[in-house]
Design an enzyme around this catalytic site. Structure first.
Site: not given
Length: 342
Positions: A127-128, A172, A266, A274-275
């Site tokens: 996903i990155d 990441r 907040r 997200q995955r």
């Protein structure tokens, strides 16, 4: 011919579409048989297999996750890991292995293929979106869509309470999810790992937004770092590939903003949301094409290669080249979106 398939690393929308593409074309056009290995590299390491055929992959296209299971097992750190994998492949009569994963999973595949003679073909999954040899990895589009929807929802509650809302997203050491979702979601500040941020500047942007009678949304990637500090972590433990478990910078930033501006802040950490879930149409399309081209590479005996998207074409590149460096956000691309900050 019998072909093995495994999915390693974090789960990702589109994994099942790859498996489906591989099996459908491999069975229908080439007459191959397939063996699935359970839970990433743990499967070939321990000989844990499941049969794969057309009935098995029927109906899995829209499903998130992976029917084979996944893990962050690193067989290079296991006792006699390479020998065990080669023996289990031989006992399962697997003559080639399709490895679906990101940087770490494909790193093992490169070692096995280039050094130890195990015939491997790679499929890029993360996903990155941080693999440099491919324009896009499947899973990224879905993650961006989920993050964008979350930011859209955060706007309404931020404006209702006139407070700062900080949204921490994954990625990441690459800021692609933050950049794409932040821009698409109308964030007022986007912070990425590639550009260290000045907390005073962030607070100035936040204050400017309030002066315009709007509540600011700050999108921050989990690996983003302040100019005068290091990566901020809640948990310093390492996974089997030696990576720290990122998260915590969003909470830290919200506290700093509140302390320095006096405005209530907040944090929302999207994390594994997200995955999950069904893959987007683009990810289904890309993942399916990757699966079709991966089994073609096996047929051609073109091992040690990874399928990659270049423009609209799927090409093959050496796995070692694909993982040699991370694909990160270029400074000029980040500068483009700066007009919306504050």
């Amino acid at each position: 011919m019998r072909v093995g398939v495994l999915t390693g690393g974090g789960d990702c929308p589109g994994l099942n579409a790859v498996i489906r593409g591989i099996v459908r074309k491999g069975v229908q056009e080439y007459g191959y048989e397939f063996t699935g290995f359970r839970d990433g590299w743990r499967g070939p390491l321990e000989g844990d297999t499941v049969p794969l055929d057309i009935p098995t992959v029927r109906g899995i296209l829209p499903r998130g996750g992976t029917i084979l299971g996944s893990s962050r097992t690193n067989p290079l750190k296991a006792a006699d890991g390479i020998r065990r994998i080669k023996e289990n492949l031989a006992s399962s009569e697997v003559e080639a292995l399709i490895v679906i994963g990101g940087e770490d999973t494909l790193g093992v595949a490169a070692q096995l293929s280039d050094v130890h003679g195990v015939p491997c073909v790679g499929v890029p999954k993360t996903i990155d979106n941080d693999l440099s040899a491919t324009d896009y990895t499947f899973g990224f589009d879905t993650a961006v869509g989920i993050a964008t929807e979350a930011i859209d929802r955060l706007h309404t509650t931020a404006e209702s309470h006139m407070r700062v809302l900080v949204c921490e997203v994954m990625g990441r050491h690459a800021g692609w999810i933050a950049l794409h979702s932040g821009l698409a979601g109308g964030a007022n500040v986007i912070l990425i790992p590639e550009q260290r941020f000045d907390i005073d500047q962030v607070c100035a942007w936040v204050t400017s937004r309030f002066k315009a009678s709007y509540a600011p949304i700050v999108v921050i990637a989990e690996g983003a770092m302040p100019k005068d500090g290091e990566v901020i972590l809640k948990d310093g433990t390492l996974d089997s590939f030696g990576h720290v478990r990122l998260s915590g910078v969003g909470e830290w930033l919200a506290k700093e903003i509140e302390k320095r501006t006096g405005k209530e802040a907040r944090t929302t950490v999207l994390g594994h949301v997200q995955r999950g879930g069904t893959p987007s149409a683009f990810d289904r399309w890309l993942a399916t094409r990757f699966g079709l081209h991966a089994i073609e590479a096996v047929r051609d005996g073109d091992f040690g290669k990874m399928v990659a998207l270049r423009g609209t074409d799927v090409v093959r590149v050496p796995i070692a080249e694909a993982i040699a460096e991370l694909k990160t956000v270029q400074p000029e691309l980040y500068e483009e979106v700066g007009v919306f900050f504050g």
